[in-house]
Design an enzyme around this catalytic site. Sequence first.
Site, PDB file in Angstrom:
ATOM      1  CE  LYS A 289      28.387  29.732  52.047  1.00 37.89           C
ATOM      2  NZ  LYS A 289      29.334  30.871  52.342  1.00 37.89           N
TER       3      LYS A 289
ATOM      4  CB  THR B  84      30.419  33.922  53.872  1.00 40.55           C
ATOM      5  OG1 THR B  84      31.164  34.961  53.108  1.00 40.55           O
ATOM      6  CG2 THR B  84      29.131  34.473  54.469  1.00 40.55           C
TER       7      THR B  84
ATOM      8  CE  LYS C 183      29.803  37.911  52.683  1.00 40.68           C
ATOM      9  NZ  LYS C 183      29.527  38.860  51.734  1.00 40.68           N
TER      10      LYS C 183
HETATM   11  N1  NDP Z   1      32.687  34.716  45.206  1.00 37.80           N
HETATM   12  C1  NDP Z   1      32.508  35.901  45.823  1.00 37.80           C
HETATM   13  O1  NDP Z   1      31.839  36.687  45.183  1.00 37.80           O
HETATM   14  C2  NDP Z   1      32.382  35.810  47.246  1.00 37.80           C
HETATM   15  C3  NDP Z   1      32.582  34.710  48.156  1.00 37.80           C
HETATM   16  N2  NDP Z   1      32.397  34.857  49.436  1.00 37.80           N
HETATM   17  C4  NDP Z   1      32.876  33.657  50.237  1.00 37.80           C
HETATM   18  O2  NDP Z   1      34.144  33.495  50.306  1.00 37.80           O
HETATM   19  C5  NDP Z   1      34.204  31.943  50.482  1.00 37.80           C
HETATM   20  C6  NDP Z   1      34.958  31.593  49.001  1.00 37.80           C
HETATM   21  O3  NDP Z   1      34.165  31.814  48.211  1.00 37.80           O
HETATM   22  P1  NDP Z   1      34.738  31.461  46.817  1.00 37.80           P
HETATM   23  O4  NDP Z   1      36.203  31.840  46.535  1.00 37.80           O
HETATM   24  O5  NDP Z   1      33.711  32.288  45.656  1.00 37.80           O
HETATM   25  O6  NDP Z   1      34.348  29.741  46.693  1.00 37.80           O
HETATM   26  P2  NDP Z   1      34.936  28.670  45.511  1.00 37.80           P
HETATM   27  O7  NDP Z   1      33.951  27.882  45.360  1.00 37.80           O
HETATM   28  O8  NDP Z   1      35.681  29.363  44.551  1.00 37.80           O
HETATM   29  O9  NDP Z   1      36.180  28.093  46.490  1.00 37.80           O
HETATM   30  C7  NDP Z   1      35.988  27.600  47.444  1.00 37.80           C
HETATM   31  C8  NDP Z   1      37.329  26.895  48.323  1.00 37.80           C
HETATM   32  O10 NDP Z   1      36.949  26.084  49.287  1.00 37.80           O
HETATM   33  C9  NDP Z   1      37.900  24.849  49.174  1.00 37.80           C
HETATM   34  N3  NDP Z   1      37.081  23.973  49.931  1.00 37.80           N
HETATM   35  C10 NDP Z   1      35.819  23.353  49.896  1.00 37.80           C
HETATM   36  N4  NDP Z   1      35.591  22.605  50.500  1.00 37.80           N
HETATM   37  C11 NDP Z   1      36.607  22.131  51.320  1.00 37.80           C
HETATM   38  C12 NDP Z   1      36.935  21.353  52.374  1.00 37.80           C
HETATM   39  N5  NDP Z   1      36.143  20.481  52.783  1.00 37.80           N
HETATM   40  N6  NDP Z   1      38.048  21.337  52.869  1.00 37.80           N
HETATM   41  C13 NDP Z   1      39.223  22.158  52.392  1.00 37.80           C
HETATM   42  N7  NDP Z   1      38.773  23.169  51.438  1.00 37.80           N
HETATM   43  C14 NDP Z   1      37.503  23.076  50.940  1.00 37.80           C
HETATM   44  C15 NDP Z   1      37.895  24.662  47.805  1.00 37.80           C
HETATM   45  O11 NDP Z   1      38.885  24.046  47.669  1.00 37.80           O
HETATM   46  P3  NDP Z   1      39.065  23.077  46.128  1.00 37.80           P
HETATM   47  O12 NDP Z   1      39.670  23.779  45.108  1.00 37.80           O
HETATM   48  O13 NDP Z   1      39.823  21.783  46.543  1.00 37.80           O
HETATM   49  O14 NDP Z   1      37.553  22.549  45.651  1.00 37.80           O
HETATM   50  C16 NDP Z   1      38.304  26.192  47.250  1.00 37.80           C
HETATM   51  O15 NDP Z   1      39.649  26.525  47.556  1.00 37.80           O
HETATM   52  C17 NDP Z   1      32.854  31.569  50.492  1.00 37.80           C
HETATM   53  O16 NDP Z   1      32.619  31.346  51.971  1.00 37.80           O
HETATM   54  C18 NDP Z   1      31.784  32.684  50.069  1.00 37.80           C
HETATM   55  O17 NDP Z   1      30.580  32.679  50.431  1.00 37.80           O
HETATM   56  C19 NDP Z   1      32.506  36.104  50.130  1.00 37.80           C
HETATM   57  C20 NDP Z   1      32.503  37.192  49.314  1.00 37.80           C
HETATM   58  C21 NDP Z   1      32.321  37.129  47.862  1.00 37.80           C
HETATM   59  O1  SSN Z   2      29.456  37.013  49.172  1.00 36.97           O
HETATM   60  C1  SSN Z   2      29.654  37.422  48.540  1.00 36.97           C
HETATM   61  C2  SSN Z   2      29.314  38.881  48.112  1.00 36.97           C
HETATM   62  C3  SSN Z   2      29.232  39.251  46.560  1.00 36.97           C
HETATM   63  C4  SSN Z   2      29.452  40.924  46.426  1.00 36.97           C
HETATM   64  O2  SSN Z   2      29.398  41.673  47.544  1.00 36.97           O
HETATM   65  O3  SSN Z   2      29.314  41.121  45.252  1.00 36.97           O
END
Ligand code: NDP
Ligand code: SSN
Length: 290
Positions: A239, A96, A171
């Site tokens: 964010k 996102t 989104k």
């Molecule tokens: N969780 C949710 O319910 C949802 C999340 N999203 C979106 O999906 C995305 C991921 O979310 P989520 O999995 O929850 O987040 P997490 O915080 O669990 O994971 C983030 C990921 O990004 C990596 N990362 C962070 N900074 C860097 C960097 N500078 N360089 C390389 N890799 C980096 C992390 O690596 P490392 O392990 O090394 O920290 C990790 O793999 C976000 O944009 C979020 O807004 C969308 C829908 C639902």
């Molecule tokens: O970006 C996160 C969305 C979480 C949700 O749709 O439940």
Amino acid sequence: MEEIGFLGLGIMGKAMSMNLLRHGFKLTVWNRTLSRCDELVEHGATIGESPAAVIKKCKYTIAMLSDPAAALSVVFEEGGVLEQICAGKGYIDMSTVDAETSSKISEAITSKGGNFLEAPVSGSKKPAEDGQLVILAAGEKALYEEILPAFDVLGKKSFYLGQVGNGAKMKLVVNMIMGSMMNAFSEGLVLTEKSGLNPQTLLDVLDLGAIANPMFKMKGPSMVQSSYSPAFPLKHQQKDMRLALALGDENSVPMPVAAAANEAFKKARSMGLGDLDFSAVHETLKATKS
Ligand SMILES: NC(=O)C1=CN([C@@H]2O[C@H](COP(=O)(O)OP(=O)(O)OC[C@H]3O[C@@H](n4cnc5c(N)ncnc54)[C@H](OP(=O)(O)O)[C@@H]3O)[C@@H](O)[C@H]2O)C=CC1
Ligand SMILES: O=CCCC(=O)O
């Protein structure tokens, strides 16, 4: 289908790649903290030592990264996607981010002959595990069609929204509404308790009426118990509020409700709650109303 690359194995990336492996896809994975690849390897994935190495090996690569800074760094920094992207390869960013970030990535990828699709998702950890995400894709239509077999495993529905930026904007609108709703819900729960009513009864009443929804149903019981194991980390919701407010600014759309919700999420971050579930914003409202 061809082997797929997967960059970013956080809460969502891990659940999505496990799901792809379960459905027979061959995966090469990379994560900044490499140890997070181990569990995927146990389930049959191969490790790529850098984003560039993954791109070199795979025709299609999906990214699921925390925020605009992460999405840009994985593409543009040393060992990044741009070093190996070329004609015949597709890059699908499901993180996102805002439309501007997505467009920057798209321009860089396409200038090297590669194809780009943004495809953020609605739905959290459990829908990701169960292949029930809602996919909001935009960009190269041919790439959208080629990657549909993977989207069909990851999601229950995919939307193709046209030019790059439209998926990101859709989104952000969805998450802006969700974050505002979470704050209203939290205020209602606090008001229920402070006025001597049973919050569980409020949940039962809400669930039978016109504003029943899966979020209240799923998050309500754990909020009542002050339990916030992260499915969607609060720092990412804040964010998304920030990026949605910037989109409102660009389009001269007043968003007083979202602005207030953003302040509550910022307060939660200042209280050290950023890594908990976004429902932990409840703690800030409890604190200010006691
Ligand atoms: N969780 C949710 O319910 C949802 C999340 N999203 C979106 O999906 C995305 C991921 O979310 P989520 O999995 O929850 O987040 P997490 O915080 O669990 O994971 C983030 C990921 O990004 C990596 N990362 C962070 N900074 C860097 C960097 N500078 N360089 C390389 N890799 C980096 C992390 O690596 P490392 O392990 O090394 O920290 C990790 O793999 C976000 O944009 C979020 O807004 C969308 C829908 C639902
Ligand atoms: O970006 C996160 C969305 C979480 C949700 O749709 O439940």
